[in-house]
Design a protein around this motif. Structure first.
Motif, mmCIF file in Angstrom:
data_model
loop_
_atom_site.group_PDB
_atom_site.id
_atom_site.type_symbol
_atom_site.label_atom_id
_atom_site.label_comp_id
_atom_site.label_asym_id
_atom_site.label_seq_id
_atom_site.Cartn_x
_atom_site.Cartn_y
_atom_site.Cartn_z
ATOM 1 N N GLN A 35 0.813 -1.276 -0.036
ATOM 2 C CA GLN A 35 0.053 0.003 0.137
ATOM 3 C C GLN A 35 0.785 1.158 -0.128
ATOM 4 N N SER A 94 -7.577 5.554 9.129
ATOM 5 C CA SER A 94 -8.174 4.607 8.150
ATOM 6 C C SER A 94 -7.499 3.546 7.608
ATOM 7 N N GLU A 95 -6.339 3.582 7.885
ATOM 8 C CA GLU A 95 -5.463 2.625 7.360
ATOM 9 C C GLU A 95 -4.746 1.846 8.445
ATOM 10 N N ARG A 137 -7.284 10.206 7.651
ATOM 11 C CA ARG A 137 -6.646 9.222 6.538
ATOM 12 C C ARG A 137 -5.661 8.233 7.230
ATOM 13 N N CYS A 138 -4.679 8.738 7.832
ATOM 14 C CA CYS A 138 -3.644 7.705 8.557
ATOM 15 C C CYS A 138 -4.629 6.922 9.421
#
Length: 222
Positions: free
Chosen positions: A109, A139-140, A136-137
Motif C-alpha cells: 500500500q 483509516s489505514e 486518513r492515517c
C-alpha cells in the motif's frame, strides 16, 4: 526454467570472521531496475560488483536491501519502492528474512518497512489539513507519525526532503508541545510555532494553523 529462477534469486555465500559459512538469499526487485529507490540509503560504499555489494549488506545487521549502480553500493535499512528518477544500470535486491515474515507493515500500500529503527511509514504528497490527514492515517490503521525517540527522529529527517512540510502527530496545548499519544519528548529543534498543529520543515519541528493544507507522514505502529 532455471534461468527465470536465477533472474529472480541471487545467491551469495558470505564468510564470517570465524570462517563459518552462511548463505544469504537476495530477491531481485524487478520494478527498481534502472530506477532510483524513493528511500534514502543509510550508507553508500564503493563496490566493483554486485557480489561485493551483497557482501557489504551481509556484514551489516541492519541491512535489508541494497542497490548496485556503477561502482557504488547503496545500503538500506528498509524495504524499497521505486521513485520517478531514472538510473540506467541500477539493480536492487532485498535480503530475504531481514524483515519479519509476515510483515505487519503494508508495503503493497506504499508504506516503507524499516528494520532499524523498527517502524512503518508513508509520505503522502497529496495535501490535506491536519485533521483530515490524521483521519486518513487512522483509516489505514495508523496515525500521523510520532517522532518521540532520537532514532526515529534521525531516520525520518534523513528520508524527508527539506523542502517538504508534512503534517506530523504533534500539537501545541497551551505552552506545551505534545505528541498525539501523550508523550512529550521532542528530539531535535523546535522552530516557529504560531499555530496548534505540527509539521516538519527544514529539519525543524514547526506549528501552524490546523486548517492549512500540507503533505503528511503516516505511521502504523509495529
Amino acid at each position: 526454467m532455471i534461468l527465470p529462477i536465477l533472474l529472480f534469486l541471487f545467491f551469495q555465500a558470505v564468510f564470517s570472521k570465524n570462517s563459518e559459512v552462511s548463505r544469504h538469499v537476495y530477491a531481485r526487485l524487478i520494478p527498481l531496475d534502472n530506477i532510483r529507490a524513493s528511500e534514502t540509503p543509510t550508507s553508500i560504499n564503493q563496490s566493483k560488483s554486485m557480489p561485493d555489494c551483497t557482501t557489504v549488506c551481509a556484514r551489516d545487521e541492519a541491512c535489508v536491501a541494497m542497490m548496485h549502480h556503477g561502482d557504488q553500493c547503496s545500503i538500506y535499512r528498509s524495504s524499497l519502492s521505486p521513485s520517478s528518477v531514472s538510473l540506467p544500470g541500477a539493480r536492487s535486491f532485498l535480503q530475504q528474512g531481514a524483515l519479519p515474515d509476515p510483515d505487519p507493515c503494508p508495503v503493497s500500500q506504499g508504506y516503507t518497512s524499516v528494520l532499524s529503527p523498527r517502524l512503518c511509514f508513508k509520505l503522502y504528497l497529496s495535501k490535506m489539513n491536519w485533521t483530515a490527514s490524521q483521519d486518513r492515517c487512522e483509516s489505514e490503521g495508523g496515525r500521523l507519525i510520532i517522532l518521540n525517540t532520537d532514532e526515529k527522529h534521525a531516520y525520518i529527517l534523513a528520508q524527508v526532503p527539506r523542502s517538504l512540510p508534512p503534517h506530523i502527530g504533534l500539537k501545541s496545548v497551551g505552552d506545551s508541545k505534545i505528541w498525539t499519544d501523550g508523550s512529550t519528548y521532542i528530539p531535535g529543534e523546535i522552530g516557529t510555532f504560531p499555530g496548534n498543529c505540527g509539521y516538519l520543515h527544514n529539519l525543524k519541528y514547526r506549528g501552524y494553523y490546523c486548517d492549512w493544507q500540507r503533505q503528511s507522514l503516516c505511521e502504523i505502529p509495529v
